[in-house]
Design an enzyme around this catalytic site. Structure first.
Site, PDB file in Angstrom:
ATOM      1  N   ASP A  30       1.096  -0.740  -0.327  1.00 18.00           N
ATOM      2  CA  ASP A  30       0.044   0.072  -0.145  1.00 18.00           C
ATOM      3  C   ASP A  30       0.887   1.175   0.121  1.00 18.00           C
ATOM      4  O   ASP A  30       1.682   0.915   0.659  1.00 18.00           O
ATOM      5  CB  ASP A  30      -0.979  -0.259   1.151  1.00 18.00           C
ATOM      6  CG  ASP A  30      -1.941   0.946   0.948  1.00 18.00           C
ATOM      7  OD1 ASP A  30      -3.430   0.120   0.886  1.00 18.00           O
ATOM      8  OD2 ASP A  30      -2.024   2.157   1.192  1.00 18.00           O
ATOM      9  N   ASN A  87     -12.803  -3.650   2.185  1.00 15.81           N
ATOM     10  CA  ASN A  87     -14.165  -2.134   2.561  1.00 15.81           C
ATOM     11  C   ASN A  87     -14.724  -2.806   1.638  1.00 15.81           C
ATOM     12  O   ASN A  87     -14.111  -2.408  -0.380  1.00 15.81           O
ATOM     13  CB  ASN A  87     -12.850  -1.170   2.522  1.00 15.81           C
ATOM     14  CG  ASN A  87     -12.687  -0.974   3.371  1.00 15.81           C
ATOM     15  OD1 ASN A  87     -12.333  -1.466   4.872  1.00 15.81           O
ATOM     16  ND2 ASN A  87     -11.346  -0.195   3.988  1.00 15.81           N
ATOM     17  N   GLY A  93     -15.345   2.539   3.864  1.00 13.48           N
ATOM     18  CA  GLY A  93     -14.039   3.137   3.780  1.00 13.48           C
ATOM     19  C   GLY A  93     -13.832   2.965   1.892  1.00 13.48           C
ATOM     20  O   GLY A  93     -11.752   3.006   1.597  1.00 13.48           O
ATOM     21  N   GLN A  94     -14.052   2.276   1.151  1.00 12.18           N
ATOM     22  CA  GLN A  94     -13.741   1.320   0.062  1.00 12.18           C
ATOM     23  C   GLN A  94     -13.350   3.247  -1.139  1.00 12.18           C
ATOM     24  O   GLN A  94     -14.199   4.069  -0.995  1.00 12.18           O
ATOM     25  CB  GLN A  94     -14.154   1.015  -0.724  1.00 12.18           C
ATOM     26  CG  GLN A  94     -13.778   0.085  -2.160  1.00 12.18           C
ATOM     27  CD  GLN A  94     -14.659  -0.835  -2.898  1.00 12.18           C
ATOM     28  OE1 GLN A  94     -15.725  -1.316  -2.346  1.00 12.18           O
ATOM     29  NE2 GLN A  94     -14.107  -0.935  -3.917  1.00 12.18           N
ATOM     30  N   HIS A 100     -10.056  -4.932  -3.718  1.00 12.37           N
ATOM     31  CA  HIS A 100      -8.771  -4.914  -3.106  1.00 12.37           C
ATOM     32  C   HIS A 100      -8.581  -5.305  -1.497  1.00 12.37           C
ATOM     33  O   HIS A 100      -9.877  -5.233  -0.867  1.00 12.37           O
ATOM     34  CB  HIS A 100      -7.677  -3.524  -2.908  1.00 12.37           C
ATOM     35  CG  HIS A 100      -8.870  -3.212  -2.660  1.00 12.37           C
ATOM     36  ND1 HIS A 100      -9.455  -2.165  -2.886  1.00 12.37           N
ATOM     37  CD2 HIS A 100      -8.600  -2.398  -0.956  1.00 12.37           C
ATOM     38  CE1 HIS A 100      -9.889  -1.382  -2.583  1.00 12.37           C
ATOM     39  NE2 HIS A 100      -9.214  -1.089  -1.338  1.00 12.37           N
ATOM     40  N   LEU A 101      -7.733  -6.836  -1.098  1.00  8.20           N
ATOM     41  CA  LEU A 101      -7.805  -7.479  -0.020  1.00  8.20           C
ATOM     42  C   LEU A 101      -6.598  -6.898   0.191  1.00  8.20           C
ATOM     43  O   LEU A 101      -6.094  -6.416   0.483  1.00  8.20           O
ATOM     44  CB  LEU A 101      -7.990  -9.046   0.135  1.00  8.20           C
ATOM     45  CG  LEU A 101      -7.622  -9.989   1.369  1.00  8.20           C
ATOM     46  CD1 LEU A 101      -9.269  -9.523   2.583  1.00  8.20           C
ATOM     47  CD2 LEU A 101      -7.304 -10.890   0.838  1.00  8.20           C
TER      48      LEU A 101
END
Ligand code: 5GP
Ligand code: ZN
Length: 114
Positions: A30, A87, A93-94, A100-101
């Site tokens: 990230d 999310n 909160g996406q 995506h994990l």
């Protein structure tokens, strides 16, 4: 999808610190890590959110979780504990609408999540 940031990472149009890759999934760090280990695992196929997954994606979702398990082991967080987060939707909160994990580890986590 043309302008999707994670599709662009998968096509190598945007640089990312790639952790692992298979035919169907990509894992990368990230950009704004929230824990000492913060890896995102994505399908190479564009799927906007969990709401858009179909039964045909069952194998793909399983691969994401099993790849996260492998990365957690490689990062040394299997025993200390880690969190896998999906999310779904802006209210949760996406912010990137390509499934995506999140794999977060290397620190303690509170419950309930914020
Ligand atoms: P969400 O909030 O959608 O669950 O998570 C999106 C995540 O993607 C965030 O943690 C954010 O830091 C990360 N992110 C957004 N853009 C980029 C990028 O261009 N590269 C990488 N490596 N991560 C990104
Ligand atoms: Zn995409």
């Amino acid at each position: 999808m043309k302008d999707c940031v994670f599709c662009r990472i998968a096509r190598r149009e945007i640089p990312a610190k790639i952790v692992s890759e298979t035919d169907r999934i990509l894992a990368f760090r990230d950009l704004n890590p929230q824990a000492p280990t913060h890896v995102l695992l994505v399908p190479k196929e564009h799927v906007a959110s969990v709401n858009d997954l179909a039964p045909a994606h069952a194998g793909l979702v399983g691969e994401l979780v099993l790849a996260a398990r492998e990365i957690a082991a490689a990062e040394g967080v299997s025993e200390s504990g880690y969190r896998l987060v999906l999310n779904v939707g802006a209210g949760a909160g996406q912010s990137v609408f390509h499934v995506h994990l999140h794999l977060l580890g290397g620190r303690n986590f509170g419950w309930p999540p914020g």
